[in-house]
Design an enzyme around this catalytic site. Structure first.
Site, mmCIF file in Angstrom:
data_model
loop_
_atom_site.group_PDB
_atom_site.id
_atom_site.type_symbol
_atom_site.label_atom_id
_atom_site.label_comp_id
_atom_site.label_asym_id
_atom_site.label_seq_id
_atom_site.Cartn_x
_atom_site.Cartn_y
_atom_site.Cartn_z
ATOM 1 N N GLY A 7 -23.081 -4.652 -20.251
ATOM 2 C CA GLY A 7 -23.317 -3.712 -21.357
ATOM 3 C C GLY A 7 -22.163 -3.828 -22.332
ATOM 4 O O GLY A 7 -21.333 -2.938 -22.432
ATOM 5 N N LEU A 11 -17.847 -0.347 -26.640
ATOM 6 C CA LEU A 11 -16.947 0.060 -25.558
ATOM 7 C C LEU A 11 -16.645 -1.101 -24.624
ATOM 8 O O LEU A 11 -15.480 -1.406 -24.330
ATOM 9 C CB LEU A 11 -17.578 1.233 -24.795
ATOM 10 N N ASN A 103 -22.069 7.263 -20.936
ATOM 11 C CA ASN A 103 -22.035 8.661 -21.342
ATOM 12 C C ASN A 103 -22.812 9.564 -20.398
ATOM 13 O O ASN A 103 -23.833 9.173 -19.847
ATOM 14 C CB ASN A 103 -22.643 8.817 -22.742
ATOM 15 N N LYS A 185 -15.954 16.139 -20.847
ATOM 16 C CA LYS A 185 -16.383 15.235 -21.930
ATOM 17 C C LYS A 185 -17.655 15.765 -22.580
ATOM 18 O O LYS A 185 -17.833 15.649 -23.803
ATOM 19 C CB LYS A 185 -16.604 13.832 -21.371
ATOM 20 N N GLU A 270 -29.241 8.689 -26.310
ATOM 21 C CA GLU A 270 -28.883 8.913 -24.898
ATOM 22 C C GLU A 270 -29.157 10.365 -24.515
ATOM 23 O O GLU A 270 -28.252 11.110 -24.139
ATOM 24 C CB GLU A 270 -27.410 8.550 -24.675
#
Lengths: 305, 305
Positions: A7, A11, A103, A185, A270
């Site tokens: 992925g 990031l 996430n 988060k 997401e």
């Protein structure tokens, strides 16, 4: 450390590049950027200094990536249907640890069900980065990664992985309570990802509009209440934590969260990991996050989430 | 009856046309459509039969409209800064009653403060209409107008005005409790106007999406609670009323509420009358409409409202 990056979005490319520059053996699973990076390497622009990796180990198929010590997962969670198949060859070939920096909630559970809970770590990344032209990733700012074992507790493995990041220039802390780190988060992600995606306005526009700022604070307060119901190792200290999240966001200027960019670029959102699963977890513990549920309904267009 | 129509949008043009066809002396204050309607009249298309008014009394200035018995106000509430100046010449020249069919709350109060509470009536219109080319208004469907005195109670004047509408083919009922009628309309307006404007989706798309449908029901439940705190003459019977509102809306198909059209066409939104003032009235009576406040914050872009 031998590291496979699965992925490789903004990031995965950034962290992979930093780890390679830090001396680790990093292998990237690539799709969009394969040709460019295999041919001419990976370029990182950053306020801390641009750099270029001339030789990057690129793969199109996880079966060809060989044996690694760590699988680093940066896949968008709306692509989680593909997650297990992508990680399986790497998990089969070795005793690699699997660290998801994706996430929201639910990602560790997915990996644990497939590969065993003791193989899985998760982490939250406070990172501002985005992809430029193929082969280029722009790093804008970062806070530390906080990572921990899915099964809880501080392990030598978690400390070793954290040290690998830190010594490569990516501040990283191992924590004993991953659930708490994930929910902390979410206190940021739930209001800002959704509101920016829904309204098309960056963080500073929302914070300078008093009704939106009050809404952000109310959403954060709901998420803290949802978090506090999850048997955390210590309370979050809501008001101070919320004030700090807001002031950190103000320092970020006109920031466009990943979900806003996903919507602007026509990708799925997401939603399950950032909204759906947290809402379930809170409801299971008797906490109704009313505004969070409303935001989820407003964002949902029946896409895969 | 001599009637001045102030704010001749889709609502004012349609009702004015019906009243003129019903034999009343109707005078329109026009801006955009003045030339066309003064030159070649006003055309109404309707499933109940199209018609055309060849001669229409058009004015550009309320001072020239002469003495009337009724001032019918259809102005968008975001233009309420101009309301008093537009009505004043008509109010000064006669003992005319003033009937506002504008959306939401606060309009009667504005007129009452300027011209005296006993001059003012208000009403809610369940009307689907929109403007076509200049000089044309499209009538799609209608429920009855419900009108009443700002000071409350059924008066001969209210009954007479209702009869003027009804005998002109516009079903109209005089009610004793205008506050209740206004809030009942808000049970529809608050969810559908805002959610359609925010998401860009018509009513049927929202109702066929389960999370949005649940949100609509939750918003309606909040508005009913806000209404019930206003000393109504009788309770609203929330669940049955909400079920009826939803089923009526389903019959309307892919309806685009006025606020959605306002946003699509770049106009300001009627936020103060449909959200801001109802929120104040509920809060004053100790009812926090949490989701309504969130919707208001999401719609507000700092425009005049």
């Amino acid at each position: 450390m031998r590291i496979a990056v699965i992925g490789a979005g903004a990031l995965g490319l950034y962290y992979g590049a930093m780890l390679q520059r830090g001396g680790h053996d990093v292998r990237f699973l690539l799709r969009r950027d394969f040709e460019v990076i295999a041919g001419s390497g990976l370029r990182v622009t950053s306020p801390r200094g641009d750099f270029h990796l001339d030789k990057v180990r690129c793969f199109r198929n996880p079966k060809e990536m060989g044996e690694v010590d760590l699988v680093l997962v940066g896949l968008k969670t709306f692509a989680n249907d593909a997650l297990i198949a992508l990680v399986a060859p790497l998990a089969a070939a070795s005793g690699a640890a699997i660290l998801t920096l994706q996430n929201g909630l639910g990602n560790e559970e997915l990996l644990a069900a497939a590969f065993g809970a003791d193989r899985v770590l998760g982490g939250v990344a406070f990172l501002c980065s985005n992809r430029g032209a193929p082969g280029t990733v722009h790093h804008l700012a970062q806070g530390p990664i906080r990572l921990g074992e899915f099964c809880g507790g501080l392990t030598p493995r978690a400390l070793e992985i954290a040290a690998a990041f830190t010594s490569s220039g990516v501040p990283c802390e191992a924590v004993a309570d991953l659930v708490k780190a994930r929910w902390e988060k979410l206190v940021w992600n739930i209001p800002f990802n959704g509101l920016c995606a829904l309204t098309g306005r960056p963080t500073d526009a929302l914070l300078s509009h008093p009704p939106s700022r009050r809404l952000i604070e109310a959403l954060m307060t709901e998420v803290v209440a949802g978090a506090e119901a999850q048997n955390l190792s210590a309370p979050i200290a809501g008001p101070a934590f919320i004030a700090r999240m807001i002031s950190l966001t103000e320092e970020m200027g006109a920031y466009r969260p990943s979900m806003m960019i996903d919507r602007l670029e026509g990708r799925p959102l997401e939603l399950s990991s950032i909204y759906g699963i947290p809402l379930e977890r809170a409801t299971e513990r008797g906490v109704e996050m009313v505004r969070v549920r409303m935001l989820h309904a407003l964002l949902d267009r029946g896409e895969p989430g």
